[in-house]
Write an enzyme that holds these catalytic residues in place. Structure first.
Site, short mmCIF file in Angstrom:
data_model
loop_
_atom_site.label_atom_id
_atom_site.label_comp_id
_atom_site.label_asym_id
_atom_site.label_seq_id
_atom_site.Cartn_x
_atom_site.Cartn_y
_atom_site.Cartn_z
CG LEU A 100 84.58 33.46 130.51
CD1 LEU A 100 83.27 33.77 131.19
CD2 LEU A 100 84.44 32.20 129.66
CG ASP A 101 87.05 37.32 123.58
OD1 ASP A 101 87.40 38.48 123.84
OD2 ASP A 101 86.55 36.97 122.51
CE LYS A 102 82.50 43.10 124.80
NZ LYS A 102 81.64 42.96 123.59
CB THR A 103 83.84 40.10 120.81
OG1 THR A 103 83.82 41.39 121.39
CG2 THR A 103 83.18 40.15 119.44
CB VAL A 131 86.69 30.69 127.27
CG1 VAL A 131 85.73 30.19 126.20
CG2 VAL A 131 86.73 29.72 128.43
#
Length: 640
Positions: free
Chosen positions: A305-308, A506
């Site tokens: 997962l990307d954070k931002t 993602v």
């Protein structure tokens, strides 16, 4: 293109209907037979051409079996059987092509991010030139609102750059002399003088484009099940029919075996399940770009997962106002900070000003004087008072030192926030902090992924480790990898795949595109995502609803389960009919009737996928309604 795809089965179907209508009319059997033969010819011509071309390169497939069976059925006068076999096959191919066809414009979107012009210093004058013509070592000027045209090092000036498209950093980064900048990032304020180090194909953005192209080219489409199946099934059926025809001298028996052996239900079983699964996903706001991705999604056991913009909202908010001492109230601290920041171009000024207005504080009027301090903060004169807002280094310049202040700042930073100290006339008033807020549904989504059978959830981000770990603690991911450039994200995804995981990535930005393209399944956040992320991804969540990710995986597994059931039904039907023909008692008419019933069964089985599913369930099988920590705590206050 879509209408052309359906033209053949449509014309063939109309001819079949017309044949039945003509046969029902008195004395029109000949016309009905002619129309049925025409229907078989329309649907079967393309099949026969493909079979002939395949034979030229020594490939035997289902196309050959259908062609031989249809021609044989016409020879022995079974015109309806010939039309039915070819029509079902044509519909199956049309369905398959409709679900697998897709258009990608990811590279075009990536190129659009790259700036086309640059302002360079040549002979002491500012000259606007094409970005591609900038030479390494030239001085490039980056003004407020402009995109940085090259990779390079800041040699003069100060400013804040939005690097979300490259590094994933959620908050614009202050740049001063000696700092690196990347092509494609956007100036949010200030003025920078940059010495070009990477230009044209040598920029980070250009490498992203190359990585996406490379990864997409390497991701070959999986072989269709029918191709693998037909490589042995078609020769087996033809050999069986030929052997029994020669042994018995009964040509009708041989042709009956060929017609009965055509797996009509099998031809349509996989495409109709794919169409139903993709249709259900579309109604739920989950866009899946092809049947092969449904099959792969059913095997996902690791999610990156990307954070931002994925786990977080992607916009800075005021999170904390901490007064220092009884002499200062929350309104005092926030009011002084907002009035000072009202004259600032810094990106972090906006959430402070907006929060003050939202709390009804009077912040009208501009400072009498404003002095930005590069890399430290801002000093303003308000009603004769000197107000400083910035980091600890700025406070030291103002002659303010305090162990209490340092402790509050450190605690806020450890919580993943960006703290700014507020001092009035060299007296510390308080600390304000901003952060990119974690989505309220992020923790639930991670829990649902685990409940759905995903073994590892990894967060990949360009943010600092302290910020990343603070977010990870709230959402419950299994692993954190921080301070990553796009190539680092790609390497992390490739590493997970190398360890045997089926990986879904993602993301929502240009910086995520290479990792999205490299993962087994790329998932883009739709409303928050860039066009390039959506086009690069194999699945796009068209709304910012993280619960759709575990739902997409569950739907993929349901679809693959239905596909397997349909294959079993189709092959079981063919096997039973072939045995019935050989043992006696099953005629061609009975066989075709059973074939048609089996087709309806597999279609009905696939249609079950269109039913809306209820609340996602935990591994124990009961709806999970336990509130997560992110729902129970107040994110706007500092824990004391």
């Amino acid at each position: 293109m879509g209408s052309w795809r359906w033209r053949v089965p449509l014309v063939s179907g109309l001819l079949i209907v017309a044949s039945f209508a003509a046969s029902a009319a008195s004395g029109a059997d000949a016309l009905g037979d002619a129309l049925m033969v025409a229907a078989a010819a329309v649907a079967g011509w393309g099949i026969a051409v493909k079979a002939a071309r395949a034979l030229m390169v020594r490939v035997v497939g289902i196309d050959l079996l259908v062609s031989v069976a249809a021609i044989g059925a016409v020879i022995i006068g079974e015109y309806w059987e010939a039309a039915a076999v070819t029509f079902l096959f044509a519909v199956g191919h049309a369905l398959e092509n409709a679900t697998l066809s897709r258009t990608r414009s990811a590279l075009a979107e990536l190129v659009a991010v790259a700036p086309e012009v640059a302002v360079v210093l040549r002979g002491g004058e500012q000259v606007e030139v094409p970005a591609a013509s900038v030479a390494v070592g030239e001085e490039v000027l980056v003004k407020n609102g402009a995109r940085v045209p090259v990779d390079g090092e800041v040699t003069g000036g100060t400013g804040a750059l939005d690097e979300a498209s490259i590094t994933g950093e959620s908050i614009p980064v202050e740049k001063t002399t000696g700092d690196e900048v990347y092509a494609g990032t956007v100036s949010m304020g200030g003025f920078l003088q940059v010495r070009a180090a990477g230009v044209g194909a040598g920029t980070t953005l250009a490498r992203i484009i190359h990585r996406v192209e490379e990864a997409q080219d390497a991701k070959a489409r999986t072989a269709a099940f029918m191709d693998r199946f037909s490589s042995w099934y078609t020769p087996a059926v033809i050999a069986l029919a030929l052997a029994f025809g020669l042994a018995t001298g009964d040509a009708v028996l041989a042709l009956t075996l060929l017609v009965i052996g055509c797996p009509g239900a099998l031809v349509i079983s996989i495409p109709v399940a794919i169409v139903a699964g993709i249709g259900r996903g579309a109604k739920d706001g989950i866009l899946i770009k092809g049947g092969e991705y449904l099959e792969t999604s059913a095997r996902i056991d690791a999610v990156a997962l990307d954070k931002t913009g994925t786990l977080t909202e992607g916009r800075p908010y005021l999170t904390d106002v901490v007064p220092l001492g009884a002499a200062w109230s929350r309104a005092d601290v926030l009011g002084w900070a907002a009035r000072a920041e009202a004259g600032s171009e810094h990106p972090l000024a906006r959430p402070i000003v907006d929060a003050a207005r939202g709390e009804g504080l009077d912040i009208t009027g501009l400072p009498e004087a404003t002095e930005p301090v590069p890399g430290k903060g801002i000093v303003a004169t308000l009603d004769g008072h000197r107000v400083a807002v910035g980091n600890l280094a700025l406070l030291e310049d103002e002659g303010v030192t305090s162990a209490v202040i340092a402790g509050v700042v450190d605690e806020l930073a450890a919580a993943g926030r960006t703290p700014m100290v507020v001092a009035v006339d060299a007296r510390p008033a308080g600390v304000v902090a901003v952060a990119d807020r974690v989505r309220s549904d992020a923790a639930r989504m991670v829990a649902d992924l685990h409940a759905a059978g995903v073994k590892k959830v990894v967060m990949l981000t360009g943010d600092t480790r302290r910020v990343a770990e603070a977010v990870a603690g709230q959402v419950g991911v299994d692993e954190v990898r921080a301070e990553l450039l796009p190539e680092g994200k790609l390497e992390a995804v490739a590493g997970l795949r190398a360890r045997g995981h089926v990986v879904a990535m993602v993301g929502d930005g240009v910086n995520d595109a290479p990792a999205l393209a490299t993962a087994d399944i790329g998932v883009a956040m739709g409303a928050a995502g860039t066009g390039v992320a959506i086009e690069t991804a194999d699945i796009a969540l068209m709304k910012d609803d993280l619960s759709k990710l575990p739902r997409a995986i569950a739907m993929a597994r349901s679809t693959v389960s239905v596909m397997r059931q349909n294959i079993f039904i189709a092959l079981g039907t063919v096997g039973a009919l072939l045995a019935g023909v050989l043992l006696g008692g099953v005629t061609m008419a009975i066989g075709m009737l059973v074939h048609e019933i089996s087709v309806l069964v597999v279609i009905g089985n696939a249609m079950r996928l269109l039913r809306r599913r209820g609340t996602p369930r935990t591994a124990g099988g009961t709806p999970d309604r336990t509130p997560h920590r992110s729902e129970a705590r107040d994110p706007d206050r500092l824990a004391s």
